[in-house]
Design an enzyme around this catalytic site. Structure first.
Site, short mmCIF file in Angstrom:
data_model
loop_
_atom_site.label_atom_id
_atom_site.label_comp_id
_atom_site.label_asym_id
_atom_site.label_seq_id
_atom_site.Cartn_x
_atom_site.Cartn_y
_atom_site.Cartn_z
N GLY A 75 0.53 -1.04 -0.07
CA GLY A 75 -0.32 -0.30 0.30
C GLY A 75 0.88 1.21 0.18
O GLY A 75 2.41 1.19 -0.72
N ARG A 99 -1.99 -8.40 -1.86
CA ARG A 99 -3.02 -9.42 -2.11
C ARG A 99 -3.38 -9.49 -3.97
O ARG A 99 -3.70 -9.64 -4.42
CB ARG A 99 -4.98 -8.62 -2.45
CG ARG A 99 -4.62 -9.52 -0.80
CD ARG A 99 -5.57 -8.12 0.06
NE ARG A 99 -5.42 -6.82 0.20
CZ ARG A 99 -6.48 -6.41 1.05
NH1 ARG A 99 -7.88 -6.60 0.45
NH2 ARG A 99 -6.26 -4.64 0.22
N ARG A 137 1.57 -4.12 13.20
CA ARG A 137 0.42 -3.77 13.48
C ARG A 137 1.24 -5.46 14.36
O ARG A 137 1.12 -6.43 13.56
CB ARG A 137 -1.11 -4.34 13.03
CG ARG A 137 -1.51 -3.40 12.94
CD ARG A 137 -1.75 -2.29 14.49
NE ARG A 137 -3.24 -0.89 14.38
CZ ARG A 137 -2.69 -0.30 12.97
NH1 ARG A 137 -0.91 0.18 13.65
NH2 ARG A 137 -2.90 0.99 13.76
N ILE A 151 2.51 3.47 2.53
CA ILE A 151 3.45 2.98 3.40
C ILE A 151 4.40 1.80 2.20
O ILE A 151 5.65 2.44 2.67
CB ILE A 151 3.22 2.82 4.77
CG1 ILE A 151 2.15 3.56 5.25
CG2 ILE A 151 4.39 2.25 5.95
CD1 ILE A 151 1.75 3.56 6.69
N GLY A 198 6.25 4.72 15.67
CA GLY A 198 7.06 4.60 13.89
C GLY A 198 5.69 5.18 13.66
O GLY A 198 6.98 6.21 12.49
N GLU A 225 0.14 -5.48 22.79
CA GLU A 225 0.69 -4.34 23.26
C GLU A 225 0.12 -3.50 24.24
O GLU A 225 -1.27 -3.08 24.02
CB GLU A 225 1.52 -3.42 22.07
CG GLU A 225 0.32 -2.79 21.33
CD GLU A 225 1.14 -1.94 20.36
OE1 GLU A 225 1.66 -3.04 19.21
OE2 GLU A 225 0.66 -0.98 19.72
N HIS A 284 5.84 1.28 19.46
CA HIS A 284 4.59 1.92 18.63
C HIS A 284 5.00 3.43 18.36
O HIS A 284 3.65 3.78 18.28
CB HIS A 284 3.11 1.14 19.34
CG HIS A 284 1.93 1.23 17.89
ND1 HIS A 284 0.69 0.34 18.19
CD2 HIS A 284 1.69 1.84 17.15
CE1 HIS A 284 0.56 0.79 16.78
NE2 HIS A 284 1.03 1.83 15.75
#
Ligand code: DGY
Length: 325
Positions: free
Chosen positions: A155, A177, A238, A157, A287, A267, A285
């Site tokens: 995607g 996909r 994730r 990112i 990013g 988390e 987390h």
């Protein structure tokens, strides 16, 4: 009367100022996560909620929030929200794509380079006062340049991560996909391959798929076993996309060389066994966490909410079918 909005976590002054122009704002600026019950109670009489990854917007909460019109997540991912229930109830759900692509891609690279060059180990070594001499074989890492990068999830990112590989003259493989636009493939010099081939061939595997029941434990013991023993796994998307117990086992046994992780199952209560491993770079987390990007994310969420509550069409709809009804 202005629409009523709950802001579940600390945001920026400009976010609150903008929201207050259009809405009656109740906000939790103490920045302590609301308990599920407090979140449901405080959402119950609202028209909109601006929330973040730790807030679970689930069926029980939605059942109590009969007047809710919009859930604006301060994140691109939205696996904390029960979107099908929102859609069934005619509640708009929005996210914050685009504004965080580059910062998040930069951080995936931070983890890649950090794991390859053992940055957390060498930093600890210097801080601990253990550095007494230069040695030829000291703290040898692996090269990122000219290696093979495998991006799982191409995607926005994923593409931003792949784009950065050009400077390192890497070979880029991806698994997605569906095939991305040929022009994009050409610009990124990226080749679509099966997940198996990507795992077998890549020196660095970066995960950038959204979390869903389909991607739960996409990388488990069987997939790790397919990777090179010299390979590095990066999870910057994730927790739950990787089976953390299987990864700990693989890192201990040397099935793969190292990992760089920004996200974890359960988390922030990550599996403590990660803390005992030297061959993993750990981050909480963060990013997307640069000041500019976090400000942009909060404002994007605020604008999505205001658009939804003032008769406009929010720019970042996750369930456009609700607006199209
Ligand atoms: C996102 O936007 O989904 C990030 O994980 C939040 O930092």
């Amino acid at each position: 009367m202005k629409p009523k909005v709950l802001v579940t976590r600390e945001v920026f002054d400009e976010t609150l100022a903008y929201l207050s122009e259009h809405c009656d704002v109740e906000s939790n600026q103490e920045d302590v996560a609301l308990t599920p019950d407090a979140l449901a109670r405080r959402t119950a009489d609202k028209d909109g909620v601006i929330c973040a990854i730790p807030d679970r917007i689930d069926a029980a909460l939605l059942e109590r929030a009969r007047g809710l019109k919009v859930v604006a997540n301060i994140a691109v991912g939205y696996n904390n929200i029960d979107v099908p229930v929102c859609t069934a109830r005619g509640i708009l759900v929005t996210n914050t794509p685009a504004v965080l692509d580059d910062s998040t891609a930069d951080f995936a690279w931070t983890l890649m380079l950090g794991a390859a060059r053992r940055i957390t180990e060498v930093e600890r070594y210097v801080r601990n006062g253990e550095w007494t001499a230069w040695r030829l074989k000291q703290w040898m890492g692996i090269d990122v340049h000219h290696a093979t990068l495998g991006v799982v999830g191409m995607g926005r990112i994923g593409q931003a991560i792949a784009k950065r590989a050009a400077g390192f003259e890497m070979r880029v493989l991806y698994h997605n996909r569906k095939r991305v636009d040929e022009g994009i493939e050409r610009a990124l010099k990226a080749s679509l391959v099966s997940l198996d081939e990507l795992l077998r061939e890549s020196d660095f595997v970066v995960l950038q798929v959204p979390y869903s029941p389909e991607t739960h434990h996409l990388i488990g013991a069987a997939e790790l076993a397919k990777m090179k023993p010299t390979a590095v796994l990066i999870n910057s998307t994730r927790g739950g996309v990787v089976d953390d117990a299987a990864l700990i086992d693989a890192l201990k046994k040397g099935t793969i060389r190292a990992a760089g992780l920004d996200v974890f199952e359960n988390e922030p209560n990550l599996d403590r066994r990660f803390l005992e491993l030297d061959n993993v770079v750990l981050a909480p987390h963060v990013g997307s966490s640069t000041e500019a990007t976090r400000r942009a994310m909060a404002m994007t969420a605020a604008k999505n909410a205001v658009a939804a509550l003032t008769g406009g069409r929010p720019p970042n709809l996750v369930n456009p079918e609700v607006a199209d009804r």
